[in-house]
Design a protein around this motif. Structure first.
Motif, PDB file in Angstrom:
ATOM      1  N   LYS A 206       4.793  30.038  50.134  1.00  6.10           N
ATOM      2  CA  LYS A 206       5.914  29.103  50.246  1.00  6.10           C
ATOM      3  C   LYS A 206       6.538  28.764  48.889  1.00  6.10           C
ATOM      4  CE  LYS A 206       3.585  26.104  52.824  1.00  6.10           C
ATOM      5  NZ  LYS A 206       3.310  24.903  53.662  1.00  6.10           N
ATOM      6  N   GLN A 207       5.766  28.926  47.822  1.00  4.37           N
ATOM      7  CA  GLN A 207       6.285  28.603  46.497  1.00  4.37           C
ATOM      8  C   GLN A 207       7.297  29.630  46.010  1.00  4.37           C
ATOM      9  OE1 GLN A 207       4.238  27.116  42.463  1.00  4.37           O
ATOM     10  NE2 GLN A 207       3.593  29.164  43.055  1.00  4.37           N
ATOM     11  N   GLY A 208       7.095  30.911  46.324  1.00  3.33           N
ATOM     12  CA  GLY A 208       7.992  31.945  45.823  1.00  3.33           C
ATOM     13  C   GLY A 208       7.787  32.166  44.338  1.00  3.33           C
TER      14      GLY A 208
ATOM     15  N   LYS B 184       8.969  33.911  50.471  1.00  3.21           N
ATOM     16  CA  LYS B 184       9.342  32.495  50.548  1.00  3.21           C
ATOM     17  C   LYS B 184      10.428  32.287  51.599  1.00  3.21           C
ATOM     18  CE  LYS B 184      11.676  28.897  47.792  1.00  3.21           C
ATOM     19  NZ  LYS B 184      10.864  27.754  48.237  1.00  3.21           N
TER      20      LYS B 184
ATOM     21  N   SER C 254       9.044  32.489  55.015  1.00  2.00           N
ATOM     22  CA  SER C 254       8.275  31.292  55.395  1.00  2.00           C
ATOM     23  C   SER C 254       9.191  30.145  55.811  1.00  2.00           C
ATOM     24  CB  SER C 254       7.376  30.854  54.236  1.00  2.00           C
ATOM     25  OG  SER C 254       8.132  30.258  53.191  1.00  2.00           O
TER      26      SER C 254
END
Length: 680
Positions: free
Chosen positions: A18-20, A152, A155
């Motif tokens: 999720k952070q990418g 990301k 997600s």
């Protein structure tokens, strides 16, 4: 088999996805010493263009990182010919996890993440550090920043959004609809006058395009299994052609030789297929690491690096009518020449080196070591090209000597004949236009499979459970047996070959990475198998299933020297079919679609398209699978029928009788006498 992570690891994995792009600059990483690295690419950019390549790479990152990363990326460009951004490769293991492990707002996005990771699994990918899945240059993404951003976006994706990927670059999430594909992929789509091999080298080095091969850039590669099946069908039918000659009834393929090359880019498919087809397979490979890896993985039975030992072992296997696969660490040209001297008869001959990529490690010259060849690629590319073309001419001469004695040689769609002809090899027919040897599509897969609508249908059990794969195998076999009872004589052999394949699939140990399977089926077979899967999902018998296929199929690819080489109306150099295939699939229910320039026969030589579809047990999934799979296959049969292929004409008429709303333009045949009497 996929194992479930513990709660802490799973939480960290999801947070990382999720952070990418990380919020803090990660430390630089050393390149793994034991990695199978991609060859250094051609130094083709000017000084100004090298600055542009670094500028392009830095746009993924905040300005305060640019000073440090600019130096690092410039060094990568110098060392590798590309900017891969090794520093940003995630620390977690890349592999196909259970679909429930992915942080996603919609199940379709989770399925795509699963397939992306499967293509980058080191057990599956050829050069995983460089995000290359197979074929020497078949990339999922150009660099690790693209991977991080794409995951990301996936997600965050909701069921009314679509992610658009431009040659690996995630252009962004756009509002769309639930009926639209969740991802649209393009790779290497160039203006036609900029689609020569050096154009790929240049624009890929700039970071603005990539070579997606066929199933690499569309996230649908399932390891060697996909190639094993097509090779098995090809080798079995090739032996049928040879062994039936002269009425030799009862003769089997045991003790007969299939000689070929290539265990790297095309993995271990050929020896495994040879074992299934019950013959002696000798496969030469110049890269000792690649050959050893395939032997350790069980894709080839024996490993030999001495020519005298190889000759003795092959003669022994012939005398005992063995079924065995042998990897020879060395150059294939030496094998062809030595077998001729030793009067070892070769029944089948081919080649599956990565000749679509002849100047960057796809094919190696004879009489030069592997290490010296790699030095020439880096430091003396023109000298390397001369050596490769000398070897191709010698290779062709050796093949010609064997075929004069009765060997059946076929081009396996890797551009061997094309590159041999460009090198001046003796491979042209008397008319100076055609090759003297057929491609395997012209002689086997085209008329026997593609024209009837049979092609590489595949699926992945998204739960990651081997027991789900077992259940889908049983479902598919049951569906095929039922269909076969009412199938016309024209396709009985195809049906039986694939029933045998799926019933033996587990014992042949074909799974690498995801819990995946492949078989050849026509539109009816694909639709009925898919519906049966969807019903089983709805009933709670299995988890979700991802459907797909190889681009090497009935409709997916326009390739004049391979997939469409048995098109004889002059249209084999057009690409309308592949484009219509992807557009047509996109509004009929595909979860994602892809279209590529390039593939197994080379950049600028082919346009190919693919799809992925998630089955989740819903009525929506059933509606979509029926609509999309019907078109996906019959689009190609219609084109082949219009080209006057008799088998395709039979197949499309049969489909129109079964599907009232399908109405296809049929070709009227012209008597030769009418044309022969014309004067021009």
């Amino acid at each position: 088999m996929t194992t479930t992570m513990n709660f802490q690891d799973l939480t960290l994995f999801k947070e990382s996805i999720k952070q990418g792009i990380p919020s803090e600059l990660p430390p630089a990483k050393a390149y793994p010493a034991d990695a199978n690295r991609a060859p250094k690419r051609k130094d083709i950019l000017s000084a100004d263009e090298k600055q542009l390549a670094v500028r392009n790479a830095l746009r993924y990152f905040p300005k305060e990182w640019h000073q440090e990363l600019a130096v690092e990326f410039a060094q990568e460009l110098k060392d590798f010919g590309r900017i891969y951004m090794y520093r940003f490769k995630p620390s977690y293991t890349l592999k196909a996890r259970s679909i429930s492990d992915y942080p996603a707002k919609c199940t379709q996005a989770a399925a795509i993440m699963l397939m992306v990771e499967n293509n980058l699994d080191p057990a599956v990918a050829q050069h995983p550090e460089e995000l290359i899945t197979y074929g020497g240059n078949g990339a999922v993404f150009q660099n690790w920043a693209q991977y991080l951003l794409s995951m990301k976006y996936l997600s965050e994706m909701e069921s009314d959004q679509t992610l658009h990927l431009y040659s690996g670059h995630p252009m962004g999430l756009f509002p769309s609809s639930k009926e639209a594909p969740r991802v649209v992929v393009t790779n290497g789509m160039m203006i036609p006058n900029y689609s020569q091999p050096d154009d790929w080298e240049k624009f890929n080095a700039l970071g603005v395009t990539q070579y997606g091969q066929m199933t690499a850039g569309s996230f649908m590669y399932i390891g060697p299994q996909g190639i094993v099946h097509g090779t098995t069908i090809t080798v079995m039918n090739a032996f049928r052609k040879v062994l039936n000659t002269g009425g030799k009834k009862g003769e089997t393929s045991k003790g007969k030789i299939f000689l070929t090359a290539g265990l790297g880019g095309m993995s271990g498919a050929q020896p495994k297929a040879g074992n299934i087809a019950n013959c002696i397979t000798v496969c030469a490979e110049v890269n000792a690491n690649a050959a050893t890896k395939r032997h350790q993985q069980g894709w080839v039975d024996e490993l030999i690096d001495n020519m005298d030992e190889l000759v003795a072992r092959v003669k022994e296997a012939q005398a005992n009518e063995e079924v065995v696969s042998i990897a020879y660490i060395g150059n294939i040209v030496d094998v062809w020449e030595r077998f001729f001297e030793q009067e070892i008869f070769i029944h089948l001959g081919s080649d599956q080196t990565s000749l679509h990529n002849p100047w960057s490690g796809g094919y190696y010259p004879v009489d030069i070591s592997y290490e010296e060849s790699n030095r020439l690629i880096r430091e003396e590319p023109e000298a390397f090209k001369v050596k490769v073309q000398e070897t191709l001419r010698r290779h062709a001469d050796a093949v010609n000597k064997h075929t004069a004695k009765g060997t059946y040689f076929f081009d396996y769609g890797n551009a061997f004949l094309l590159e041999a002809s460009r090198a001046g090899g003796d491979v042209m027919a008397e008319n100076g236009i055609d090759f003297k040897y057929p491609s395997y599509v012209q002689d086997i897969l085209g008329p026997m499979c593609f024209d009837y609508g049979f092609g590489p249908f595949r699926w992945v059990c998204a739960s990651g459970k081997s027991e789900d794969l077992d259940k889908t195998d049983a479902i598919a076999a049951s569906v095929l047996r039922k269909i076969m009872q009412e199938s016309p004589e024209e396709i009985q052999q195809q049906m039986q070959d694939n029933i045998t394949w799926i019933e033996d699939a587990k014992q042949n140990k074909l799974v690498v990475g995801s819990q995946a399977r492949i078989l050849y089926a026509d539109a009816q077979g694909r639709m009925e198998i898919a519906k049966a899967f969807n019903d089983a999902i709805n009933n709670g018998e299995i988890g979700p299933v991802v459907l797909g296929r190889d681009h090497h199929d009935v409709s997916g690819t326009d390739s004049p020297y391979r997939e469409t080489s048995n098109i004889y109306d002059g249209s084999r150099f057009t690409a309308d079919m592949a484009i219509h295939n992807v557009i047509g699939d996109s509004f009929r229910g595909a979860t994602w679609v892809s279209i590529h320039n390039g593939g197994g026969v080379g950049w600028g030589e082919v346009v190919n398209g693919g799809f992925g579809m998630l089955l989740d047990g819903t009525e929506d999934a059933e509606r979509k699978l029926k609509s999309m799979l019907l078109f996906d296959v019959n689009n190609g049969i219609a084109r082949r029928s219009w080209a006057r292929n008799s088998e395709a004409n039979f197949a499309i008429k049969r489909e129109m009788a079964r599907t009232p709303k399908l109405k296809v333009t049929l070709a009227n045949l012209v008597d030769d006498d009418i044309l022969n009497n014309l004067s021009f």
